[in-house]
Design an enzyme around this catalytic site. Sequence first.
Site, mmCIF file in Angstrom:
data_model
loop_
_atom_site.group_PDB
_atom_site.id
_atom_site.type_symbol
_atom_site.label_atom_id
_atom_site.label_comp_id
_atom_site.label_asym_id
_atom_site.label_seq_id
_atom_site.Cartn_x
_atom_site.Cartn_y
_atom_site.Cartn_z
ATOM 1 N N ASP A 58 40.890 42.166 47.514
ATOM 2 C CA ASP A 58 41.791 42.848 48.454
ATOM 3 C C ASP A 58 42.831 41.868 48.975
ATOM 4 O O ASP A 58 43.990 42.215 49.159
ATOM 5 C CB ASP A 58 41.009 43.380 49.667
ATOM 6 C CG ASP A 58 40.155 44.570 49.292
ATOM 7 O OD1 ASP A 58 40.153 44.934 48.103
ATOM 8 O OD2 ASP A 58 39.497 45.110 50.196
ATOM 9 N N GLU A 60 44.082 39.257 47.522
ATOM 10 C CA GLU A 60 45.130 38.994 46.523
ATOM 11 C C GLU A 60 46.102 40.169 46.427
ATOM 12 O O GLU A 60 47.316 39.994 46.352
ATOM 13 C CB GLU A 60 44.486 38.679 45.164
ATOM 14 C CG GLU A 60 43.818 37.312 45.159
ATOM 15 C CD GLU A 60 42.935 37.058 43.947
ATOM 16 O OE1 GLU A 60 42.912 35.926 43.472
ATOM 17 O OE2 GLU A 60 42.251 38.001 43.486
ATOM 18 N N GLU A 141 36.525 47.560 66.900
ATOM 19 C CA GLU A 141 35.417 48.259 66.239
ATOM 20 C C GLU A 141 35.401 47.909 64.756
ATOM 21 O O GLU A 141 36.377 47.359 64.242
ATOM 22 C CB GLU A 141 35.575 49.767 66.459
ATOM 23 C CG GLU A 141 36.911 50.284 65.977
ATOM 24 C CD GLU A 141 37.384 51.556 66.682
ATOM 25 O OE1 GLU A 141 37.001 51.782 67.828
ATOM 26 O OE2 GLU A 141 38.155 52.305 66.066
ATOM 27 N N LYS A 143 35.712 47.925 60.753
ATOM 28 C CA LYS A 143 36.524 48.610 59.766
ATOM 29 C C LYS A 143 35.541 49.070 58.697
ATOM 30 O O LYS A 143 35.096 48.274 57.863
ATOM 31 C CB LYS A 143 37.584 47.678 59.185
ATOM 32 C CG LYS A 143 38.513 48.401 58.231
ATOM 33 C CD LYS A 143 39.699 47.526 57.877
ATOM 34 C CE LYS A 143 40.742 48.252 57.053
ATOM 35 N NZ LYS A 143 40.251 49.149 56.019
ATOM 36 N N ASP A 145 33.872 50.628 55.514
ATOM 37 C CA ASP A 145 34.330 50.618 54.130
ATOM 38 C C ASP A 145 33.748 51.822 53.392
ATOM 39 O O ASP A 145 32.766 51.714 52.667
ATOM 40 C CB ASP A 145 33.895 49.302 53.477
ATOM 41 C CG ASP A 145 34.720 48.994 52.251
ATOM 42 O OD1 ASP A 145 35.695 49.722 51.987
ATOM 43 O OD2 ASP A 145 34.389 48.025 51.549
ATOM 44 N N TYR A 254 36.241 57.430 64.645
ATOM 45 C CA TYR A 254 36.813 56.292 65.360
ATOM 46 C C TYR A 254 38.208 56.549 65.923
ATOM 47 O O TYR A 254 38.851 55.640 66.426
ATOM 48 C CB TYR A 254 36.854 55.039 64.494
ATOM 49 C CG TYR A 254 37.403 55.248 63.095
ATOM 50 C CD1 TYR A 254 38.729 55.601 62.888
ATOM 51 C CD2 TYR A 254 36.581 55.081 61.985
ATOM 52 C CE1 TYR A 254 39.230 55.798 61.617
ATOM 53 C CE2 TYR A 254 37.068 55.272 60.701
ATOM 54 C CZ TYR A 254 38.390 55.635 60.530
ATOM 55 O OH TYR A 254 38.871 55.832 59.276
ATOM 56 N N LYS A 350 40.777 41.475 58.405
ATOM 57 C CA LYS A 350 39.983 41.581 57.178
ATOM 58 C C LYS A 350 39.077 40.369 57.031
ATOM 59 O O LYS A 350 39.532 39.230 57.156
ATOM 60 C CB LYS A 350 40.907 41.664 55.953
ATOM 61 C CG LYS A 350 41.825 42.882 55.957
ATOM 62 C CD LYS A 350 41.091 44.162 55.583
ATOM 63 C CE LYS A 350 40.877 44.328 54.123
ATOM 64 N NZ LYS A 350 41.860 44.969 53.348
ATOM 65 N N CYS A 444 16.871 19.959 23.605
ATOM 66 C CA CYS A 444 17.146 19.475 24.953
ATOM 67 C C CYS A 444 18.435 18.647 24.982
ATOM 68 O O CYS A 444 18.581 17.708 24.194
ATOM 69 C CB CYS A 444 15.981 18.638 25.448
ATOM 70 S SG CYS A 444 16.320 17.837 27.022
ATOM 71 N N CYS A 447 17.154 14.850 25.780
ATOM 72 C CA CYS A 447 16.311 14.037 24.883
ATOM 73 C C CYS A 447 16.214 14.606 23.480
ATOM 74 O O CYS A 447 15.515 14.052 22.632
ATOM 75 C CB CYS A 447 14.915 13.892 25.477
ATOM 76 S SG CYS A 447 13.973 15.424 25.407
ATOM 77 N N CYS A 462 12.059 22.120 27.959
ATOM 78 C CA CYS A 462 11.878 20.894 27.189
ATOM 79 C C CYS A 462 10.500 20.390 27.570
ATOM 80 O O CYS A 462 10.207 20.213 28.746
ATOM 81 C CB CYS A 462 12.963 19.892 27.605
ATOM 82 S SG CYS A 462 12.531 18.183 27.193
ATOM 83 N N CYS A 467 11.170 12.957 29.041
ATOM 84 C CA CYS A 467 12.613 13.254 28.965
ATOM 85 C C CYS A 467 13.309 12.695 30.211
ATOM 86 O O CYS A 467 12.913 12.979 31.343
ATOM 87 C CB CYS A 467 12.800 14.765 28.868
ATOM 88 S SG CYS A 467 14.489 15.308 29.169
HETATM 89 S S1 IVH Z 1 42.167 53.518 62.687
HETATM 90 C C1 IVH Z 1 46.137 55.359 63.112
HETATM 91 N N1 IVH Z 1 39.735 52.555 62.786
HETATM 92 O O1 IVH Z 1 40.959 51.792 57.348
HETATM 93 C C2 IVH Z 1 44.900 54.518 63.002
HETATM 94 N N2 IVH Z 1 40.698 52.983 60.647
HETATM 95 O O2 IVH Z 1 43.361 50.487 56.191
HETATM 96 C C3 IVH Z 1 44.482 54.338 61.617
HETATM 97 N N3 IVH Z 1 39.184 52.489 58.756
HETATM 98 O O3 IVH Z 1 42.695 54.673 56.416
HETATM 99 C C4 IVH Z 1 43.079 54.154 61.368
HETATM 100 N N4 IVH Z 1 37.482 51.830 59.978
HETATM 101 O O4 IVH Z 1 40.147 54.791 56.503
HETATM 102 C C5 IVH Z 1 40.743 52.975 61.993
HETATM 103 N N5 IVH Z 1 37.571 51.728 63.016
HETATM 104 C C6 IVH Z 1 38.578 52.151 62.238
HETATM 105 C C7 IVH Z 1 38.461 52.155 60.830
HETATM 106 C C8 IVH Z 1 39.554 52.567 60.060
HETATM 107 C C9 IVH Z 1 37.917 52.028 58.746
HETATM 108 C C10 IVH Z 1 39.976 52.769 57.550
HETATM 109 C C11 IVH Z 1 40.684 54.085 57.577
HETATM 110 C C12 IVH Z 1 42.125 53.782 57.306
HETATM 111 C C13 IVH Z 1 42.046 52.405 56.698
HETATM 112 C C14 IVH Z 1 43.318 51.628 56.947
#
Ligand code: IVH
Length: 710
Positions: A58, A60, A141, A143, A145, A254, A350, A444, A447, A462, A467
């Site tokens: 991600d 990169e 909070e 993020k 996945d 969220y 990230k 090996c 030896c 071996c 050895c």
């Molecule tokens: S807020 C307008 N909060 O991350 C606010 N997004 O890269 C936008 N995601 O599409 C999102 N955890 O799918 C928010 N605690 C969190 C999140 C979150 C995961 C995801 C979400 C969004 C993507 C953005």
Amino acid sequence: MTYTKENQRQLFDLSKKLLDEKGDLAEGAAKKQLADLRKVIIYHEWRYYVLNQPVVSDFEYDTLFKRIEALEAQYPKLITPDSPTQRVSNDLTETFPSVEHLVPMLSLANSYNREDLNDFDTQIKKLAGLDENAAVEYCVEPKYDGGSIALVYEDDLLVRAATRGNGALGEEITNNMKALRSVPMRAAFSKKGMKKVELRGEALIRKDIFDKVNKQREKDGQSVFANPRNAATGGLRMKDPKEVAKRGLEAFLYQLGYAVDGDGKDLLNVFKTHDDGIEMLSDLGFKVPTDQRKVCKNIDEVVAFCKQWEQKRDKYEYEIDGMVIKVNSLALQDKCGYTSHHPRWAIAYKFKAKQATSKLINVEYQIGKIGSITPVAKLEPVQLAGVTVSSVSLHNEEFITSKDLRIGDTVLVERAGDVIPYIVKAMDELRDGAEQAIVFPSSCPSCSSTLVKAENEAAWRCENYACEAQVVQRMIHHVSKDAMDIDGFGKSYVERFHEEGWLKTIADIYRLDYDKIASLEGFGKRSATNLEKAITKAKSNPLHRLLYSLSVHHLGKKVSKLLAAEIQHVLELKDWKEEDFTLIKDVGPTVAKNVTAFFDNPDNVALLNEMEELGVNVKQTSDDLPKMVSEDAPLFGKTILFTGSLSLMGRKEAQEKAAAAGAKNISAVSSKLNILVAGEKAGSKLKKAQALGTVEILTEQEFVDLISEN
Ligand code: IVH
């Protein structure tokens, strides 16, 4: 869209080259580089979104994307309508009907370190017209996945659910979301005067459930999911809602995206903060981040909270790839506003990538102390979760063949938490035909003796005890903490003295010339004297340490102790037959065979004789005999159990002390239990013991007092 292997390899190489591009360019050069960047980004988006098999991390991808943004900012007229910057990413397919989100679902800007977060904080203060020394409050909070979702409630009922889609249009998946128990079908928004609301969240699969799902799929002969995210996004779009429920999806909410009353009047402003909004969702029965969410007083607290979660992300039940930082005050959020791509009041932090790709340059073979050959892949150095990785174990031949690894391959490497890095797979679509098979050696590398493999073992070995590579490994084991425990003597000393020609067998360790050591570069008198003291001390170790230090295959610490308790002198084992060993409880035929073979070899007997002459203890000592507990011991004949957290000592230490005082440690509360030692926050075990009424309950201090009687 299809790419040939050749295309893919070129795009991959081009991406790696573009990753190093920095700084301003003249317009002509910028135009050319932008064309390259767009080509590779479109390719990586296909790998990621269509195939679910990215070939770059991600980080990169983001770096390449940011490079496009930077060049386009420098030359706005070079922006093309099809540039990847001109849209938010897309997961639309033709299976589900498209629906329009009530408000667009935007993306998030990314940050990777403290500096990025400080820049974000500075920017917020500028946008909000605050003094640069003011402190902005943020709500942080995880993020998550998984797959993003939007839920619409009208008159308190769940009326629609959709995926994120392209941000403006999503796929309608209402029935699938209704299958999730964590999504309320009805929620009392009307109490707040809200007629229609849209909530944002993420559908996820808990890691342990993901493992179970994959195991079952494997059993059923289905393809397994590469990660919980793929299982979740796949789950969102299943045709049969019953199957969605079985998949074990859950939804975390969220964000409140939209809320109006019966007249269509915006009600988002009934809350002062983002946190209050999430609290309301929690009260209404939604699953929201709880312990994982924190209101931070300033950006320093934000950084600390993010770093804390980066440390413990692997222990969390759900997959998270970062944290999301949101300005907590909704009034302040309004002042900051949005770009077409993301809110200006929020940013994702990230975590360092756990996966990356690199080239497998070569394979080297390491020889262990019992002669096992371990293939080790040499890689082009690559950053993984904050460390540079250039070498990873390939374990054994089967690992190489099952993954069909070849020299020259681009490989996907993963390092999760404290786990050592490993190769997930080779990217066979990036092969150009120049890759070479990895030919496991038949002799090996040190030896040249022919390698052998036992039927039930994975490693080629071996078997030449003399050895040289093995001898060095055995010496490293001999001096190590668990064996002879020679303080300060480690791998680097062994290798150095071996290079000097001073160590040919482990007996030579006891013949070292300390004057010579003192004059070695980097040593000196003090370290030589310390080493001499440590070696002298080790000479009187109990016999079981000596046995374990000999590196006999399968002869571990436990069996070494059992054997040492049976003999007066190490060389008695010379006369033991295999059957004699197996008379001892817990000593099996394999170790019996190996120990017999070891003592059948006259070189080994000579080695032990030499060591005895050099003053190393080869006889049974009192430490080799099992401790007898006298009937007067304070806890003689009692059963005991520790529960809760102990503050005066560790649990293992407490159990050892109890055993030394004559007690038997058991693991459950039952009528058989005599004593329960209850530490801080003791829970159900304490309650159960109290209910039984027959168990003596002690505090940790009372236990300590009891065992120190007499
Ligand atoms: S807020 C307008 N909060 O991350 C606010 N997004 O890269 C936008 N995601 O599409 C999102 N955890 O799918 C928010 N605690 C969190 C999140 C979150 C995961 C995801 C979400 C969004 C993507 C953005």
